[in-house]
Design a protein around this motif. Structure first.
Motif, PDB file in Angstrom:
ATOM      1  N   ARG A 131     -36.103  15.615 103.881  1.00 34.43           N
ATOM      2  CA  ARG A 131     -36.635  16.955 104.135  1.00 34.43           C
ATOM      3  C   ARG A 131     -35.660  17.988 103.584  1.00 34.43           C
ATOM      4  O   ARG A 131     -34.503  17.690 103.364  1.00 34.43           O
TER       5      ARG A 131
ATOM      6  N   ARG B 114     -36.704  28.306 106.804  1.00 36.86           N
ATOM      7  CA  ARG B 114     -37.040  27.144 107.617  1.00 36.86           C
ATOM      8  C   ARG B 114     -36.028  26.026 107.382  1.00 36.86           C
ATOM      9  O   ARG B 114     -35.761  25.660 106.239  1.00 36.86           O
TER      10      ARG B 114
ATOM     11  N   GLU C 175     -44.821  19.010 108.357  1.00 34.22           N
ATOM     12  CA  GLU C 175     -43.567  19.757 108.332  1.00 34.22           C
ATOM     13  C   GLU C 175     -42.499  19.095 109.201  1.00 34.22           C
ATOM     14  O   GLU C 175     -41.356  19.033 108.852  1.00 34.22           O
TER      15      GLU C 175
ATOM     16  N   CYS D  74     -38.776  22.009 113.044  1.00 34.35           N
ATOM     17  CA  CYS D  74     -37.968  22.950 112.260  1.00 34.35           C
ATOM     18  C   CYS D  74     -37.510  24.104 113.130  1.00 34.35           C
ATOM     19  O   CYS D  74     -38.123  24.424 114.141  1.00 34.35           O
TER      20      CYS D  74
ATOM     21  N   GLN E 157     -37.097  28.109 112.459  1.00 34.65           N
ATOM     22  CA  GLN E 157     -37.457  29.072 111.424  1.00 34.65           C
ATOM     23  C   GLN E 157     -37.147  30.480 111.892  1.00 34.65           C
ATOM     24  O   GLN E 157     -37.041  30.756 113.071  1.00 34.65           O
TER      25      GLN E 157
END
Length: 98
Positions: free
Chosen positions: A69, A92, A31, A34, A36
């Protein structure tokens, strides 16, 4: 989640909910960093949550990192069965330090 746990979850969904899970897949990916937020409410109200997240990003020395991304959402509620005011969605946004 392991492949075994995923297979067990698919079996449970098929047995208890009588749903076809043949197109479900377990996908593992990195991932990265991030920001979120758990958004509770209708999808139409998500822009206000995104704005709050953008403020947090700026105020804490981060910038958006969309290089390869994407912003994405994880839907935790079934819109066919859930009151829109109680819908839960994880929002996110990929970031990196400025």
């Amino acid at each position: 989640m392991t492949p075994e746990v995923f297979a067990g979850a698919c079996r449970t969904v098929e047995e208890k909910k009588n749903l076809d899970t043949s197109k479900a897949r377990l996908e593992i990916f990195a991932e990265g960093l991030c920001v979120q937020c758990m958004h509770i409410g209708p999808f139409d109200d998500e822009p206000a949550a995104i704005e709050m997240m953008d403020t947090f990003i700026r105020e804490n020395g981060f910038v958006h990192d969309f290089a390869g991304r994407r912003h994405h959402e994880i839907y935790l509620s079934d819109p066919r069965k859930t009151d829109p005011a109680k819908m839960k969605t994880i929002l996110r946004i990929p970031v990196r330090k400025a």
